[in-house]
Design an enzyme around this catalytic site. Sequence first.
Site, short mmCIF file in Angstrom:
data_model
loop_
_atom_site.label_atom_id
_atom_site.label_comp_id
_atom_site.label_asym_id
_atom_site.label_seq_id
_atom_site.Cartn_x
_atom_site.Cartn_y
_atom_site.Cartn_z
N HIS C 22 -6.81 5.19 -16.81
CA HIS C 22 -7.19 4.17 -15.83
C HIS C 22 -5.98 3.75 -15.00
CE1 HIS C 22 -8.76 -0.19 -15.12
NE2 HIS C 22 -8.86 0.56 -14.04
N ASP C 66 -11.50 4.42 -9.48
CA ASP C 66 -11.24 3.09 -10.06
C ASP C 66 -12.16 2.06 -9.39
OD1 ASP C 66 -10.18 0.96 -11.38
OD2 ASP C 66 -8.12 1.28 -10.73
N MET C 76 -3.46 9.43 4.56
CA MET C 76 -2.21 9.19 5.26
C MET C 76 -2.50 8.91 6.74
SD MET C 76 1.00 11.71 6.04
CE MET C 76 1.72 11.98 4.44
N TYR C 116 4.32 8.53 1.29
CA TYR C 116 5.33 9.33 0.56
C TYR C 116 5.83 8.56 -0.67
CZ TYR C 116 5.93 12.82 4.36
OH TYR C 116 5.76 13.83 5.27
N TYR C 134 -2.71 15.94 8.46
CA TYR C 134 -3.01 14.61 7.92
C TYR C 134 -4.19 14.67 6.95
CZ TYR C 134 0.19 12.65 11.34
OH TYR C 134 1.31 12.34 12.06
#
Lengths: 146, 146, 146, 146, 146, 146, 146, 146, 146, 146
Positions: C22, C66, C76, C116, C134
């Site tokens: 998790h 999650d 990104m 990053y 991307y």
Amino acid sequence: MLKGIPKILSPELLMVLCEMGHSDRLVISDGNFPAESMGKDAIVIRCDGHGVPELLDAILQVFPLDTYVEKPVNLMEVMPGDDVETPIWDTYKEIIAKHDSRGADCVGNIERFAFYDEAKTAYAIIATGESALYANVMLQKGVVTD
Amino acid sequence: MLKGIPKILSPELLMVLCEMGHSDRLVISDGNFPAESMGKDAIVIRCDGHGVPELLDAILQVFPLDTYVEKPVNLMEVMPGDDVETPIWDTYKEIIAKHDSRGADCVGNIERFAFYDEAKTAYAIIATGESALYANVMLQKGVVTD
Amino acid sequence: MLKGIPKILSPELLMVLCEMGHSDRLVISDGNFPAESMGKDAIVIRCDGHGVPELLDAILQVFPLDTYVEKPVNLMEVMPGDDVETPIWDTYKEIIAKHDSRGADCVGNIERFAFYDEAKTAYAIIATGESALYANVMLQKGVVTD
Amino acid sequence: MLKGIPKILSPELLMVLCEMGHSDRLVISDGNFPAESMGKDAIVIRCDGHGVPELLDAILQVFPLDTYVEKPVNLMEVMPGDDVETPIWDTYKEIIAKHDSRGADCVGNIERFAFYDEAKTAYAIIATGESALYANVMLQKGVVTD
Amino acid sequence: MLKGIPKILSPELLMVLCEMGHSDRLVISDGNFPAESMGKDAIVIRCDGHGVPELLDAILQVFPLDTYVEKPVNLMEVMPGDDVETPIWDTYKEIIAKHDSRGADCVGNIERFAFYDEAKTAYAIIATGESALYANVMLQKGVVTD
Amino acid sequence: MLKGIPKILSPELLMVLCEMGHSDRLVISDGNFPAESMGKDAIVIRCDGHGVPELLDAILQVFPLDTYVEKPVNLMEVMPGDDVETPIWDTYKEIIAKHDSRGADCVGNIERFAFYDEAKTAYAIIATGESALYANVMLQKGVVTD
Amino acid sequence: MLKGIPKILSPELLMVLCEMGHSDRLVISDGNFPAESMGKDAIVIRCDGHGVPELLDAILQVFPLDTYVEKPVNLMEVMPGDDVETPIWDTYKEIIAKHDSRGADCVGNIERFAFYDEAKTAYAIIATGESALYANVMLQKGVVTD
Amino acid sequence: MLKGIPKILSPELLMVLCEMGHSDRLVISDGNFPAESMGKDAIVIRCDGHGVPELLDAILQVFPLDTYVEKPVNLMEVMPGDDVETPIWDTYKEIIAKHDSRGADCVGNIERFAFYDEAKTAYAIIATGESALYANVMLQKGVVTD
Amino acid sequence: MLKGIPKILSPELLMVLCEMGHSDRLVISDGNFPAESMGKDAIVIRCDGHGVPELLDAILQVFPLDTYVEKPVNLMEVMPGDDVETPIWDTYKEIIAKHDSRGADCVGNIERFAFYDEAKTAYAIIATGESALYANVMLQKGVVTD
Amino acid sequence: MLKGIPKILSPELLMVLCEMGHSDRLVISDGNFPAESMGKDAIVIRCDGHGVPELLDAILQVFPLDTYVEKPVNLMEVMPGDDVETPIWDTYKEIIAKHDSRGADCVGNIERFAFYDEAKTAYAIIATGESALYANVMLQKGVVTD
């Protein structure tokens, strides 16, 4: 397997429990705990498919809890707003009472992210398959006197 | 743990089952089998504390038995003169029947020392904590067709 | 290969997805992402020659997102001044909607250099051969409840 | 990824193809081939999820076939009694014809268990996710003359 | 050796160039550069006995320069007071012009100790036998678009 | 150290005893035995400075002797012409009698060079500092039944 | 074992003592000291089952104490409030007096947590089975002058 | 051994000297220097039993001293209050004069603890058996121009 | 790089040449030789991009040929039916004559598959980029007498 | 370095001598012996630059010769037709006489290629820089009785 030693303790787990010393900490984590990432500097032992209670009971047969601190056992606190029940904590306290005369009195609680920070410095983390939530437990080893 | 995959299958066991190919053999050994010495050229995976039936059932959910041979499953024969009972073999056959239409027909027997020789060339050996005697079982992987 | 598990998931990738817990994060990176240098402290898994969509779809069959955070999926952001189009993001959102009821609502964006930094602390990075630009996507693992 | 080199060739695969010399053999195996056990003395490279044809085509762009032997390419013969069709072999021959002027003439067949024995001494085995049966192909490297 | 790939590129160097991504940096160092100590956190590849120009030319056949920055190529500035000549820099610029339309315009300079600091964070350092002084060159990888 | 387990058993020794199975053999060697060269294919555990009797006694508390063979314990025979006395063998027999009802009856002898050959295939060899001569003892593990 | 060298010194311990230089520190820890966690950056040598005095005496036969500092030997101070007795300290002082003319004068004390910090930077930690409490001792190596 | 290369230079030492570059530092330490602990991040090469002068002389036959700094050679200063003599320093200066025209002028001194700090960042440390005190010497490599 | 040692000799190659002893064999292989597979039990050193003559000349400056055998140098015989020319052999003989007074007299020939068998037991194999065919050469080391 | 132990014995050599047992063999080889290739299955310890006599003398201070065999020391016989003198053998015999009462009587000879075969099964080989020819010596360890 060995005579008189619970067979749920694998050879590697037995070795790790034995090499731990006074004040080293061990996390028995539930199945959703990020054991591998928290344990990058620790020894991670896989016990997939097992629940925490059977491991806790077996470990406490050979592993003394620290008597130099008040709370050698710690649970991860439920996050505020998360209304999950934690009946497994009562099971833990009964198991602990079988092995340590202080019983539930030596069990404390740590906030979730503080628990993570503590876990990162533990000596070892056991990854179980425990499906109960908030079922992680951290043990601090005591002195072996016999 | 992953969605839809039995949680008794550890990450490493899942990897090993997946990397096996057609005709590779897997031994699920009982708690007294010398898994580490038999498995010097194999991958040995510890599943201490677990019985063979729960592992067999979980493994067969993802692992097909070989249909190119008559007996893709083999048990270790009882030694002549050893009057032990092996009721666990019936359990194995029921589990196999759940996953393979051939059921008990695809289960054979191998004499103890021949079984050892076969085990030494298996791809992997799972060391369980199964306390029943003569409870070792060897599986030969089939073709995945989906 | 295993029954019922997408065969694009290699044995090693399956193991890594399974050992994540998790809140651990996984990056599926495009073919130009510096996966090896970003992943010096992570596990880097090569999936050369594959696009991101087919991996994303296979991964989400076994990997829950999650639910404790609002945006368990992150893309990104395009650099200011770079007028590239990102139609692949729509494909990602459709795939996510197949596996998580929140659909596109659980997808966020992170500025390139912040992405990053996050990637450097991910548990694992998958290096694909995706040629779209991307096209990196970061997933945060949720709780397995079955 | 590199300019002018097929991106399905992973960094490791490119290295292995490059370090092979005249007469070294390479197996591109289908998804059910026991690549890991056959390849205990070889280098095993995972290309899960890819078919054999796309890999064969990419590899032959950089990898010359041996001209010192008549059959630098070999397929695994269908077992007697197994009535499976092998249309993928035609695909292979077309691909080979694109890269070697001998075309289908340089393709031979090896009986299943002899193929296994040869595979065990190969320099490298590529494990693909090819779902066609009897789709393994073995290549012998030639001399690079430019 | 492989068809169509410069044979000065060793298998390992080919692998490293291939696994680098957008913005990763590569140093081709001269024979006196402290490549091993600068490269403690990098991959160091030995190309003893070779000059930098032949390596630079071979590398740029497969390795694109970054177009997101103005100076993807950098040389080490001559130390003040050191009156060495650097005719090799002209050679470098001619080689770069063969492979990148920006030519000498994309070549910058970095002060010696700043160059060392940059080198320490490079992805890889190639140690050549180049005898010219101040002959180190640092390349930043671009996007592969084909 | 652990509760209830003899503290002369190191973590590693405990692990090794635990991972041994039915019929695996363990050599407790004296201080002059060539443990490292005999044990090239075995696990060698150093117990320098300890005598064999204290280790034998501790090991037999957790390690059952094989009941499927008549002589699960074997000593190295004195070489013809060597008139050394071996009173330590009586000590061994007393210790064994404490842990196995067969007592001295389950102790056999093996000629020196045959003993060496057996030792080379043992699972583990313990190197002690025992100064008595001909004090090596080989144990064969039995079945754990509790 | 070697002529003239105490046989309680294992081959590895002998090597480590020999490779230590002037001012390097060695901890001989009691059986409850967390030797493995304190020694993550040190060399940890297991001497399970041995007491500290016999090791101290053997080590000082080959290992000179530092004469450049006043207290080359240090003990862990008893925690305030802990009323344990430490008669073993007198034994240590007698042993030291046998090997160093300064005797008890060169023995100092360090507070428990400061001792832990020092131990973390020691060259090596010996884990014994000493059952006396507060029985850890730290030695600083001197110059070998013969 | 090789033709024309001093045979005191071991294969490993020759490799290390060769892979060092301009400005890398090498420590030739005396027999009491804590070479292993100082050299945790360096390469440590054992030359037990040899004195420093014979190594220094052999090394300088193949290893140029840095001409970009004034003092490419440094000795460890005697501690204030320590009245030891250091005649070996004159020997060093004579040897250096044989190989570098600057002779004793290029030899400097560094205070003991500063010397330790410098040593920790050296490329390599040679551990000799030199019995003279304060006999450590640090060399900085120059440019190879032939 | 080192003073007076040919800079084409890499640090690792220098180490390997130095650790070889009397009668050890070294193969300098051409670019198509299967150096990695032949050298599974040898040390393989990559010298990609170099021709054999420049390496041979550099190696013979430090490496003496065996004078205890008549043919310490051996070439791979051209296969019957292969009408390739081998002018490079004359170059080899001229280089050898520069370093050994026996000149071409000490050069022999070995049939191709016998050469492979010998190569498999060589101490080291150097993989060059030599494009001439049948350009492999095997050297047997002699005694260093200075 | 340690008190009372010859400083020519490196930490690693001391460890190896100590871990050897009764009947294990050690080769001290001269500078031209192919120690690395003969010692592929042994431990090879470099003592470059040292002669055999000083090592032999130091080793025999701690290493007993076998008294169960007549010739625990063996030299390599001069090849027929090789008229080299071996005055160093007399030196060896004098050194042996200092440490073993049998003196030259316990020294035998072995033919060159038989010596090689024996060396391949030795426990360890020490590579010295001894320039005398036929200067190899093989020692068989005896029992340590103190």
